[in-house]
Design a protein around this motif. Structure first.
Motif, PDB file in Angstrom:
ATOM      1  N   THR A  43       0.795  -1.234   0.000  1.00 35.14           N
ATOM      2  CA  THR A  43       0.000   0.000   0.000  1.00 35.14           C
ATOM      3  C   THR A  43       0.831   1.291   0.000  1.00 35.14           C
ATOM      4  OG1 THR A  43      -0.175  -0.186   2.398  1.00 35.14           O
ATOM      5  CG2 THR A  43      -2.048  -0.979   1.098  1.00 35.14           C
ATOM      6  N   ARG A  67      -5.217   0.360  -8.465  1.00 32.69           N
ATOM      7  CA  ARG A  67      -5.090  -0.031  -7.041  1.00 32.69           C
ATOM      8  C   ARG A  67      -5.399   1.163  -6.159  1.00 32.69           C
ATOM      9  NH1 ARG A  67      -0.345  -4.237  -6.637  1.00 32.69           N
ATOM     10  NH2 ARG A  67      -0.325  -3.547  -4.493  1.00 32.69           N
ATOM     11  N   ALA A  69      -6.132   1.534  -3.219  1.00 33.74           N
ATOM     12  CA  ALA A  69      -5.625   1.547  -1.839  1.00 33.74           C
ATOM     13  C   ALA A  69      -4.129   1.880  -1.776  1.00 33.74           C
ATOM     14  CB  ALA A  69      -5.885   0.206  -1.170  1.00 33.74           C
ATOM     15  N   LEU A  70      -3.482   1.969  -2.923  1.00 33.89           N
ATOM     16  CA  LEU A  70      -2.034   2.248  -2.925  1.00 33.89           C
ATOM     17  C   LEU A  70      -1.794   3.750  -2.761  1.00 33.89           C
ATOM     18  CD1 LEU A  70       0.833   0.946  -3.533  1.00 33.89           C
ATOM     19  CD2 LEU A  70       0.548   1.915  -5.810  1.00 33.89           C
ATOM     20  N   SER A 115      -4.612   4.086   3.663  1.00 34.71           N
ATOM     21  CA  SER A 115      -4.731   2.808   2.945  1.00 34.71           C
ATOM     22  C   SER A 115      -5.423   1.775   3.820  1.00 34.71           C
ATOM     23  CB  SER A 115      -3.353   2.286   2.545  1.00 34.71           C
ATOM     24  OG  SER A 115      -2.755   3.181   1.654  1.00 34.71           O
ATOM     25  N   LYS A 116      -5.126   1.825   5.128  1.00 34.46           N
ATOM     26  CA  LYS A 116      -5.737   0.852   6.039  1.00 34.46           C
ATOM     27  C   LYS A 116      -7.254   1.023   6.046  1.00 34.46           C
ATOM     28  CE  LYS A 116      -2.724   0.210   9.630  1.00 34.46           C
ATOM     29  NZ  LYS A 116      -2.333   0.637  10.957  1.00 34.46           N
ATOM     30  N   ASN A 123      -7.033  -3.468  -3.590  1.00 35.25           N
ATOM     31  CA  ASN A 123      -5.740  -3.557  -4.249  1.00 35.25           C
ATOM     32  C   ASN A 123      -5.629  -4.791  -5.115  1.00 35.25           C
ATOM     33  OD1 ASN A 123      -4.202  -1.384  -3.864  1.00 35.25           O
ATOM     34  ND2 ASN A 123      -3.036  -2.159  -2.152  1.00 35.25           N
TER      35      ASN A 123
END
Ligand SMILES: Nc1ncnc2c1ncn2[C@@H]1O[C@H](COP(=O)(O)OP(=O)(O)OP(=O)(O)O)[C@@H](O)[C@H]1O
Ligand SMILES: [Mg+2]
Length: 391
Positions: A43, A67, A69-70, A115-116, A123
């Protein structure tokens, strides 16, 4: 582990320390892409000041779609408003001067936190048209080792990140997967109930709890009574979506036939049926096999696994085979190392990969699940097929 992309030798140690912990170091963005492809759950990427701005922005813009969440943190030699505007437009999370290590540390922490909060599965690139294999671990006698076997099979199939695996805890009332893997059940299957419009990849991503990069879990509800609210159709939908997101889906079950178990037996490519070498469990194995035959599940999609094999208990493999009226596919020895590993919250296949129990489980994974044939549901329907025929 976060990825740092730079060729600036002198910047590597201080920036790595600011990112915190270990980093994967690469010197160009194509290498970042390769690393990301091998770790779908990474991430954080920190891009050094030496990387061409246009390339860094193009990379970030592409990742933002692929992605979400990256997080990309961009380091530059000096702060420029023009760069900041372009970076924000491309989706860079923060632009930080390379000389300010405190700011780099803060930016990385903020990005990781963000990201968490983004569901882990966002992702996971969806493999269009590729369907993963589904294996269910089942026995109608409690305490046979279903959870132990399912968790370790998931680890074995994951093979350190070579495959993407999802472990589903279908023991909805008394699930042990979370505690076995020391996971906090912040998200569970019960959250799927809120998804009115049916389950899709985005919805299922929100149910996942990450164990390792590429190894996620769908955990059982925590509150007593929650399991009764979950319809069997939701389990069917879940498995269909997970198949599109993962290479392998391993399902742990409760020790009885119920509508959730039947839904997953219907969808599975392989049934791993556990027994232990004691008379009551063998009696249950016989009843289970009769039931599975009655429901028309193909025999070639099942393995019989003798767990906790111990020459001292008096029942041999031949005894098991004569009750099962078929061959035992695999044997897992009894060992105190198994409960010890469970008590430490680390699967034995991770803790002691060369232990005889780990070797046996890895062999089951390769022989029976990796090689399982995935066929369209119509040709393997058991319970639902029977219900259709009888209804
Ligand atoms: N090969 C083995 N050798 C020694 N002990 C084992 C072995 N496999 C499982 N056990 C032990 O047996 C117990 C039950 O295992 P596990 O929880 O995996 O069973 P289960 O079938 O999931 O039980 P339940 O039906 O309650 O969900 C655990 O204490 C575990 O440590
Ligand atoms: Mg269990």
């Amino acid at each position: 582990m976060p990825i740092l992309c730079t060729k600036l030798i002198q910047a590597i140690p201080p920036v790595s320390r600011a990112i915190g912990g270990e980093v994967s170091l690469v010197d160009e963005l194509t290498s970042v892409e390769h690393l990301l492809a091998s770790d779908p759950l990474e991430t954080l990427v920190v891009v050094g000041p030496d990387v061409d701005l246009d390339e860094a922005l193009a990379f970030t813009a592409a990742q933002r779609l692929a992605r979400p969440a990256l997080g990309v943190v961009l380091l530059r030699d000096a702060f420029e408003v023009k760069v900041l505007a372009l970076a924000i437009r491309a989706g860079v999370r923060e632009v930080v001067p390379v000389s300010d290590l405190d700011l780099i540390a803060e930016a990385c922490t903020r990005s990781l936190e963000l990201s968490k909060a983004t569901p882990a599965g966002l992702n996971l690139p969806i493999q269009q048209g590729v369907e993963g294999k589904v294996a269910v671990v089942f026995a109608t006698k409690g305490g046979c080792g279903k959870t132990t076997t399912a968790t370790n099979l998931a680890v074995a199939l994951h093979a350190g990140g070579a495959s993407r695996v999802c472990l589903v805890d279908l023991d909805l009332a008394f699930g042990d997967v979370a505690i076995s893997l020391q996971l906090t059940p912040a998200r569970t299957l019960v959250d799927a109930l809120a998804m009115d419009g049916g389950l899709d990849e985005t919805g299922v991503s929100g149910l996942l709890t990450r164990y390792r990069p590429g190894l996620d879990c769908v955990l059982a509800p925590v509150e007593p009574g929650d399991s009764e609210q979950i319809p069997a159709s939701l389990i069917t939908d879940l498995i269909l979506v997970l198949r599109r997101m993962f290479d392998y889906v391993v399902v742990d079950t409760p020790p009885q036939f119920n509508e959730h178990v039947l839904a997953v037996l219907d969808e599975a490519d392989h049934h791993v049926l556990l027994t232990t070498p004691d008379v009551p469990t063998l009696k249950n194995l016989r009843l289970t096999l009769d039931m599975l035959d009655m429901l028309s599940y193909p025999r070639d999609r099942r393995s019989i696994v003798l767990n906790r094999e111990d020459p001292r208990v008096g029942l041999t493999v031949a005894d098991v085979e004569s009750v099962a009226r078929t061959n035992v596919t695999a044997r897992i020895p009894a060992s105190l190392a198994v409960p010890a590993s469970i008590n430490r919250g680390v699967p034995i296949t991770i803790e002691s990969p060369d232990h005889a129990v780990s070797v046996a489980i890895k062999e089951i994974a390769t022989r029976t699940i990796v090689g399982a044939k995935h066929e369209p549901p119509a040709s393997k329907r058991g319970f639902l097929g029977l219900r259709r025929r009888s209804g």
